[in-house]
Design a protein around this motif. Structure first.
Motif, short mmCIF file in Angstrom:
data_model
loop_
_atom_site.label_atom_id
_atom_site.label_comp_id
_atom_site.label_asym_id
_atom_site.label_seq_id
_atom_site.Cartn_x
_atom_site.Cartn_y
_atom_site.Cartn_z
N GLY A 73 53.68 82.34 -45.08
CA GLY A 73 52.98 83.44 -45.75
C GLY A 73 51.61 83.71 -45.15
O GLY A 73 51.06 84.81 -45.29
N LEU A 74 51.03 82.69 -44.49
CA LEU A 74 49.71 82.88 -43.87
C LEU A 74 49.81 83.65 -42.56
O LEU A 74 48.80 83.97 -41.95
N LEU A 75 51.03 83.91 -42.10
CA LEU A 75 51.22 84.60 -40.83
C LEU A 75 52.08 85.85 -40.97
O LEU A 75 53.23 85.89 -40.56
N PRO A 76 51.52 86.90 -41.57
CA PRO A 76 52.28 88.14 -41.71
C PRO A 76 52.65 88.68 -40.33
O PRO A 76 51.85 88.60 -39.40
N GLY A 77 53.87 89.16 -40.20
CA GLY A 77 54.32 89.70 -38.92
C GLY A 77 55.21 88.74 -38.17
O GLY A 77 55.84 89.11 -37.19
N PHE A 78 55.25 87.46 -38.63
CA PHE A 78 56.08 86.47 -37.94
C PHE A 78 57.28 86.10 -38.80
O PHE A 78 57.16 85.96 -40.01
N ALA A 79 58.43 85.95 -38.15
CA ALA A 79 59.66 85.65 -38.88
C ALA A 79 60.00 84.17 -38.83
O ALA A 79 60.38 83.57 -39.82
N LYS A 80 59.89 83.57 -37.64
CA LYS A 80 60.21 82.14 -37.54
C LYS A 80 59.62 81.52 -36.27
O LYS A 80 59.14 82.23 -35.39
N PHE A 81 59.68 80.20 -36.24
CA PHE A 81 59.19 79.45 -35.08
C PHE A 81 60.24 78.44 -34.69
O PHE A 81 60.93 77.90 -35.54
N GLU A 82 60.31 78.17 -33.40
CA GLU A 82 61.29 77.18 -32.94
C GLU A 82 60.70 76.36 -31.81
O GLU A 82 59.83 76.81 -31.07
N VAL A 83 61.22 75.15 -31.69
CA VAL A 83 60.86 74.33 -30.53
C VAL A 83 61.96 74.53 -29.50
O VAL A 83 63.14 74.50 -29.84
N ALA A 84 61.56 74.74 -28.26
CA ALA A 84 62.57 74.93 -27.22
C ALA A 84 62.20 74.13 -25.98
O ALA A 84 61.03 73.80 -25.77
N GLY A 85 63.22 73.82 -25.20
CA GLY A 85 63.00 73.08 -23.96
C GLY A 85 62.36 71.74 -24.26
O GLY A 85 62.65 71.10 -25.26
N ALA A 86 61.43 71.33 -23.41
CA ALA A 86 60.81 70.02 -23.55
C ALA A 86 59.65 70.02 -24.53
O ALA A 86 59.03 68.99 -24.77
N GLY A 87 59.34 71.18 -25.10
CA GLY A 87 58.24 71.21 -26.05
C GLY A 87 57.53 72.54 -26.21
O GLY A 87 56.41 72.61 -26.70
N TYR A 88 58.19 73.61 -25.79
CA TYR A 88 57.61 74.94 -26.03
C TYR A 88 57.70 75.26 -27.49
O TYR A 88 58.68 74.91 -28.16
N ILE A 89 56.71 75.99 -27.99
CA ILE A 89 56.78 76.53 -29.34
C ILE A 89 56.98 78.03 -29.20
O ILE A 89 56.14 78.72 -28.62
N ASN A 90 58.10 78.53 -29.69
CA ASN A 90 58.40 79.95 -29.58
C ASN A 90 58.25 80.64 -30.92
O ASN A 90 58.77 80.17 -31.93
N ALA A 91 57.53 81.76 -30.91
CA ALA A 91 57.33 82.53 -32.13
C ALA A 91 58.20 83.78 -32.08
O ALA A 91 58.28 84.45 -31.06
N TYR A 92 58.88 84.02 -33.20
CA TYR A 92 59.73 85.21 -33.32
C TYR A 92 59.07 86.16 -34.31
O TYR A 92 58.72 85.75 -35.41
N LEU A 93 58.89 87.39 -33.90
CA LEU A 93 58.21 88.35 -34.77
C LEU A 93 59.16 88.88 -35.84
O LEU A 93 60.37 88.91 -35.65
#
Length: 665
Positions: A73-93
């Motif tokens: 809720g503190l991040l309006p505009g963002f739908a989800k976050f995921e960890v990918a590869g060896a440690g990337y943090i990916n943000a999905y709008l």
RNA sequence: GGGCGAGUAGCUCAAUCGGAUAGAGCACCGGCCUUCUAAGCCGGGGGUUGUGGGUUCGAUUCCCGCCUCGCCUACCA
């Protein structure tokens, strides 16, 4: 939109790192994932923290993602976050929210503070402008538009070296080759103007002839001619004589031609400071005192520079009691000042540090403002230039050494803040390909034939004149427009041809990054396909046709768009099938981000690239979705809105590049 | 000699602060116009990122050596 969401994300990440790991990270590295399947914004921050925290990056990333998801809720505009590869943090709008951010505004930045001075063009007023000068002016002009878009107050200056050797050389030509008097030169200027002939073209040839003449004849003649050149230069510098009058006459007439040429490309100036005033108003004398007082200049009494006032070069190691033969001479042993010395004085003025000012006269009138020129005693009422907080000098890379000397002098005088805000906006030259040189009828050596490019030379009259190139481009586009736009009358077709030709030229100069040499060739410059200005303009024309045939307007469509429920927006943007549409919106939402990047790096090419990619994504969208035959009215509104935003962003980005968007093509 | 910049597909160029599978355009080959304009779209082949080391989770990117090219280095402006 993207810029705003990136800021939200990095603020939130900073807070998470603070709470969770008690880390204060200044700036969070953010990047764009390689494809949309991996989200829209990514950070490799976990890799950096791995060593500090003695944990695997993947574990850290998982902890950060858990914290982000816990308070989504503190991040309006963002739908989800995921960890990918060896440690990337990916943000999905959240795509529906994101497009709703794009619609009201794009391209706005938190308003920047400061008075910026951009100097560009600065062509020696002794011959016609050529393609190299066009690169300079187009780069400078575009950067000015970027700065203004970011909210800076910008003054545009074009420095005029009206008392230098290059002007002296054409004056020698008039006086000693053509044996003309002041009155005859005056008559010539008037006569050329009345015949529609160009004084700058005339000087182009005369300058080349004079340069050649210096190198001809016996050794005695050569020495005499060299002396003649020096004497002429000194007469011009001193002023108040016939030689100086010819120089003034010619340089002013040629300068006016340069302003006309640049105006064809939409390039305008606010102020034209001239070297004659820097000399006569004794700017150097004022600067000399300051330079001596601050110890930047010292008198050399040993070595090869004995008897000169010199300064140390940037980075020079100064040893006690040792003469630095590598030092830069600022005042010669005969008491005259070098070019760098005058430039230091001029730059003290730019920052308002000299304690002197120019006089100002009106010189050239543009539709919505006046361009002023320096004068010894100017008009009583005038705007004030100079006193900037930051300056950009658009000057080619070959002059990086003198530019560095000027910056070094400012720093040495204690003006570190000014030195830090002095940007040598350097760029590489425009050269000709050997093939192009042959095409133009120049004879070139075997050695040059093997090169990938040959440097242009005003001295040799070797190059492509700006007006010739523009004429040629307009002729080529006119032929194309005539064959396509049979229903429009000649005046309309001419207007369209000019817009396309200028667009092609400006884009050609802007798509390449500053530090690469442009090997000019008519084949490339006259190409209107692929990564070119006309390609982008074509996308604009297609969108306009959709609205014309659909009997609606972007404004009307966007008003309807506001009524679409978020849920259906989300559906229209979701999944593999709609990825091209989402991709187009995402690109459309990047204008502010791109402008900021261009300014931070002094690189307009990023904006050119952005406009092209946007056009490319639109072309893709255009072929996949037939908008006007869409049966679902809500989806039709959505597709039309997509086109409306693409149109707005294309036109807006092109406007920053000063490329017009034609109505038809 | 010293300084700066460059070397990436056949050609011209991209590649964010060191990030995931090095991308575009041109050229070449093959498709797509009774549909909102074919200055367009789709597909294809194309790469030891000059070279040899090093730094590290990771190098086109940073460091060192070498090779090649350009520019600058005047008591010219």
């Amino acid at each position: 939109m993207v810029l705003e969401l990136e800021k939200r994300l990095s603020d939130r990440l900073r807070a998470v790192l603070k709470n969770r790991f008690e880390l204060d990270i200044g700036s969070i590295p953010l990047e764009t994932p390689p494809d949309l399947g991996l989200g829209e914004i990514a950070t490799p921050i976990a890799f950096e923290l791995a060593r500090k925290l003695r944990k695997a990056p993947k574990i850290i990333a998982q902890e950060i993602v858990a914290a982000l998801l816990a308070d989504l809720g503190l991040l309006p505009g963002f739908a989800k976050f995921e960890v990918a590869g060896a440690g990337y943090i990916n943000a999905y709008l959240d795509r529906a929210e994101a497009v709703q951010l794009v619609v009201p505004a794009e391209g706005r930045l938190p308003s920047a503070q400061g008075h910026v001075l951009v100097e560009h063009t600065s062509i020696n007023p002794n011959k016609a402008a050529h393609i190299g000068h066009l690169r300079n002016a187009i780069l400078g002009d575009t950067f000015v538009r970027l700065l203004r878009a970011a909210g800076y107050k910008v003054d545009v200056q074009n420095y005029i070296d009206n008392t230098g050797v290059q002007v002296a050389d054409v004056v020698v030509g008039f006086l000693h080759l053509e044996k003309k008097t002041v009155a005859e030169v005056h008559a010539l200027v008037t006569e050329l103007a009345s015949n529609g002939q160009l004084i700058d073209y005339y000087c182009w040839d005369l300058y080349a002839r004079t340069s050649q003449w210096y190198g001809e004849g016996t050794d005695e003649e050569k020495t005499a001619r060299k002396q003649l050149r020096l004497d002429t230069l000194h007469l011009i510098e001193r002023g108040g004589n016939d030689t100086a009058e010819i120089a003034d006459l010619i340089s002013t007439a040629v300068l006016r031609r340069h302003l006309e040429t640049m105006l064809r490309l939409g390039i305008e100036y606010d102020f034209l400071p001239r070297e004659s005033e820097i000399l006569h108003l004794k700017f150097w004398e004022a600067a000399f005192e300051k330079l001596k007082q601050s110890g930047v200049l010292y008198f050399e009494d040993e070595g090869k520079n004995k008897g000169c006032w010199v300064m140390n070069r940037p980075g020079a190691e100064t040893k006690e009691n040792e003469t630095d033969d590598d030092a830069k001479v600022i005042v010669r042993s005969n008491g005259t000042v070098t070019y760098v010395g005058k430039d230091i004085a001029y730059h003290l003025w730019k920052f308002g540090l000299l304690g002197k000012d120019f006089g100002y006269k009106r010189f050239f009138t543009y539709p919505d403002h006046e361009c002023w020129i320096s004068a010894e005693s100017g008009e009583p009422s005038h705007p004030h230039f100079g006193g900037a907080t930051a300056i950009y000098n658009v000057i080619d890379a070959r002059q990086s050494d003198p530019q560095a000397n000027v910056i070094q002098a400012l720093r040495g005088m204690g003006y570190t803040d000014q030195a830090d805000h002095y940007t040598h906006f350097s760029y590489e030259m425009v050269a000709l390909t050997p093939r192009c040189a042959v095409e133009l009828g120049y004879e070139i050596s075997e050695v040059d034939k093997q090169k990938s490019y040959i440097e242009v030379s005003g001295r040799k009259g070797f190059g492509v004149k700006a007006d010739d190139l523009i004429d040629k481009l307009i002729a080529a586009t006119r032929a194309e427009v005539d064959s396509r736009q049979t229903s429009h009358d000649a005046a309309v077709r001419q207007k369209i041809a000019e817009q396309i030709a200028i667009g092609a030229l400006r884009y050609f100069m802007l798509k390449v990054t500053r530090n690469s040499v442009i090997a000019f060739d008519f084949k490339d410059a006259l190409s209107f396909e692929g990564e070119t200005g006309p390609y982008i303009q074509y996308a604009v024309v297609r969108i306009r046709n959709i609205f014309r045939k659909g009997n609606t307007t972007p404004d009307a469509v966007l008003a309807d768009f506001a009524g679409l429920p978020a849920a259906s927006l989300g559906a229209y943007l979701a999944g593999e099938a709609n990825q091209d549409i989402w991709s187009l919106w995402l690109r459309a939402g990047r204008r502010s981000q791109v402008i900021e990047q261009c300014i931070a790096t002094s690189e307009p090419a990023y904006l050119a690239k952005h406009a092209f990619q946007l056009a490319q994504e639109f072309a893709n969208f255009y072929h996949r979705h037939h908008i006007l035959t869409e049966v679902d009215p809500a989806r039709k509104t959505f597709l039309l809105s997509t086109a409306a935003i693409a149109l707005r962003e294309l036109v807006g980005s092109l406007a920053l590049l000063d490329i017009e968007s034609p109505e038809a093509m």
